[in-house]
Design a protein around this motif. Structure first.
Motif, PDB file in Angstrom:
ATOM      1  N   LEU A  44       0.827  -1.202   0.000  1.00 17.80           N
ATOM      2  CA  LEU A  44       0.000   0.000   0.000  1.00 17.80           C
ATOM      3  C   LEU A  44       0.865   1.257   0.000  1.00 17.80           C
ATOM      4  O   LEU A  44       0.626   2.200  -0.769  1.00 17.80           O
ATOM      5  CB  LEU A  44      -0.925  -0.007   1.226  1.00 17.80           C
ATOM      6  N   ALA A  45       1.895   1.267   0.851  1.00 18.48           N
ATOM      7  CA  ALA A  45       2.769   2.446   0.938  1.00 18.48           C
ATOM      8  C   ALA A  45       3.519   2.687  -0.360  1.00 18.48           C
ATOM      9  O   ALA A  45       3.862   3.835  -0.685  1.00 18.48           O
ATOM     10  CB  ALA A  45       3.755   2.275   2.097  1.00 18.48           C
ATOM     11  N   SER A  46       3.776   1.630  -1.125  1.00 18.44           N
ATOM     12  CA  SER A  46       4.549   1.771  -2.354  1.00 18.44           C
ATOM     13  C   SER A  46       3.844   2.622  -3.400  1.00 18.44           C
ATOM     14  O   SER A  46       4.471   3.071  -4.360  1.00 18.44           O
ATOM     15  CB  SER A  46       4.867   0.389  -2.938  1.00 18.44           C
ATOM     16  N   ARG A  47       2.566   2.865  -3.230  1.00 16.72           N
ATOM     17  CA  ARG A  47       1.827   3.717  -4.180  1.00 16.72           C
ATOM     18  C   ARG A  47       2.354   5.145  -4.157  1.00 16.72           C
ATOM     19  O   ARG A  47       2.182   5.886  -5.126  1.00 16.72           O
ATOM     20  CB  ARG A  47       0.340   3.728  -3.827  1.00 16.72           C
ATOM     21  N   TRP A  48       3.006   5.547  -3.060  1.00 19.24           N
ATOM     22  CA  TRP A  48       3.403   6.954  -2.901  1.00 19.24           C
ATOM     23  C   TRP A  48       4.917   7.167  -2.981  1.00 19.24           C
ATOM     24  O   TRP A  48       5.396   8.248  -2.652  1.00 19.24           O
ATOM     25  CB  TRP A  48       2.859   7.486  -1.578  1.00 19.24           C
ATOM     26  N   TYR A  49       5.673   6.153  -3.424  1.00 21.80           N
ATOM     27  CA  TYR A  49       7.094   6.369  -3.612  1.00 21.80           C
ATOM     28  C   TYR A  49       7.313   7.473  -4.647  1.00 21.80           C
ATOM     29  O   TYR A  49       6.561   7.605  -5.614  1.00 21.80           O
ATOM     30  CB  TYR A  49       7.795   5.100  -4.106  1.00 21.80           C
ATOM     31  N   VAL A  50       8.373   8.257  -4.456  1.00 21.34           N
ATOM     32  CA  VAL A  50       8.693   9.358  -5.363  1.00 21.34           C
ATOM     33  C   VAL A  50      10.076   9.127  -5.944  1.00 21.34           C
ATOM     34  O   VAL A  50      11.056   9.021  -5.208  1.00 21.34           O
ATOM     35  CB  VAL A  50       8.645  10.720  -4.640  1.00 21.34           C
TER      36      VAL A  50
END
Length: 417
Positions: free
Chosen positions: A177-183
């Motif tokens: 889930l957190a990987s959706r917001w990697y930059v």
């Protein structure tokens, strides 16, 4: 500052945290893994050495992979492999099965460590101030939690699979889930830049691709610092309990305390370290960290008793904790147009130090004395002072084409950060 960057920072910090949990769960249950699979004492070092060696291979592969895919994609898929491989270590009952699981863990860890630090370096550049230590603080926090979970599993005599399952069941979906917001720092469609040193007045042809020998020469000081730091870290991880028990004659219960103290002080130092970098600059923080760590080894070597020895391990946590994050950050500044490749190459020396540290101290301890053996990593850490300038302020070319002082990247200057 944008919401996208804030979300990217939070999601990457969680990735560091999850990796800290997973790695601690593995290394703190090595005796249980050995007992479960009937691995002999002679064969165990082969298994332990295979993981960092394969991690180095994974780091090399990541350097090539990120030329075609974004580091965020490498991280997105390597972290689940690490977590599932951890679960696989606890699920089998044959030596061949644990060998496959550990091989998968090692290869994936190489990609995971590289891609996490690639994203950390690029985010720090976009933030315009030091935030790298904060990511590694999240790793330390995860390590403390993982070690605590491992202690609980051992205390309640849980099987490895049962001990690992709750952590994996929570961390795996959360990481996805957190990987959706990697930059990422740049678009994947950009042409992959060559590792080229910053242009300087003395180097008019610096815009040309740099040969590997030139690149290695530029990165060598940072590679040495990375190696020395992990020699020191592996010394604490593998020998602190034995040192207190055998040399300082502490109780068995007290001998388990130094590593926990080391992890807590590592977390504290990293949580506060970014403020030090912004205020005093990376060179000063690295020099101070090296001096404190060297003092810690000296205190451990001459300690008359267990409590003084624990003071030494406390100093080691406060000193060593700043070196690795700042080494990655410095590599990103040296090669701003190719920081991903620089970080991947530098990451290999993480595992070199890990491989050297424990056997080195053990061999010296058996042949000489463990007090004397503690002086060797002390001397190596002191050598970091010679290379501290590599962390310093020199002209830096950012991706937007503007020339800025490198101190701007660590929060000094007129930006007020």
């Amino acid at each position: 500052m944008t919401d996208e960057l804030r979300r990217g920072r939070a999601s990457l910090a969680f990735s560091f945290f999850a990796q800290g949990v997973a790695f601690a769960l593995l290394v703190t249950r090595i005796p249980a893994i050995q007992d479960r699979y009937g691995i002999s004492d002679a064969l165990l070092p082969v298994f332990l050495a295979a993981v960092p060696i394969l991690a180095g291979v994974g780091s090399v592969c990541t350097e090539r992979l990120v030329r075609r895919a974004r580091p965020s994609r490498v991280l997105r898929w390597s972290q689940p492999v690490v977590l599932l491989a951890l679960l696989g270590v606890g699920a089998g009952d044959q030596v061949a099965e644990v060998a496959v699981a550990l091989a998968a863990f090692g290869l994936a860890v190489g990609g995971l460590d590289s891609s996490m630090n690639m994203l950390g370096v690029s985010l720090q550049r976009q933030y315009g101030r030091s935030i790298m230590l904060g990511f590694h603080a999240a790793y330390s926090l995860g390590g403390i939690l993982g070690a605590s979970l491992a202690w609980a599993g051992a205390h309640w005599h849980l099987s490895l699979f049962v001990s690992y399952l709750p952590a994996v069941a929570v961390l795996l979906p959360a990481a996805l889930l957190a990987s959706r917001w990697y930059v990422d720092g740049k678009a994947v469609s950009d042409p992959p830049p060559d590792l080229t040193p910053d242009p300087t007045p003395d180097s008019p042809s610096a815009s040309l691709p740099a040969p590997d020998t030139v690149v290695f020469k530029i990165l060598l000081p940072l590679c040495l610092v990375m190696t020395f730091a992990y020699i020191g870290d592996s010394t604490v991880s593998n020998w602190s309990a034995k040192y207190l028990d055998d040399v300082l004659h502490s109780s068995e219960q007290l001998a388990t305390v130094p590593y926990n103290v080391y992890m807590v002080t590592t977390l504290l130092g990293r949580a506060l370290g970014d403020f030090g970098v912004r205020r005093f600059g990376a060179v000063a923080v690295v020099r101070a960290g090296a001096l404190v760590a060297a003092l810690g080894f000296a205190v451990v070597a001459v300690a008359p008793g267990a409590w003084v020895g624990m003071l030494g391990f406390t100093l080691l946590g406060l000193g060593l904790c700043v070196l690795v994050p700042q080494t990655f950050a410095a590599a990103g500044r040296l090669f701003p147009g190719a920081s991903d490749a620089a970080v991947a190459r530098l990451n290999i020396f993480n595992y070199v130090g890990f491989l050297i540290g424990s056997p080195l101290v053990g061999a010296l301890g058996d042949a000489w004395s463990y007090r004397g053996a503690m002086l060797v990593p002390m001397v190596l850490i002191l050598l970091t002072l010679r290379y501290a300038r590599s962390f310093g302020a020199e002209p830096d070319r950012y991706g937007d084409g503007h020339e800025r002082s490198r101190t701007a990247d660590v929060g000094r200057g007129s930006n007020g950060l």
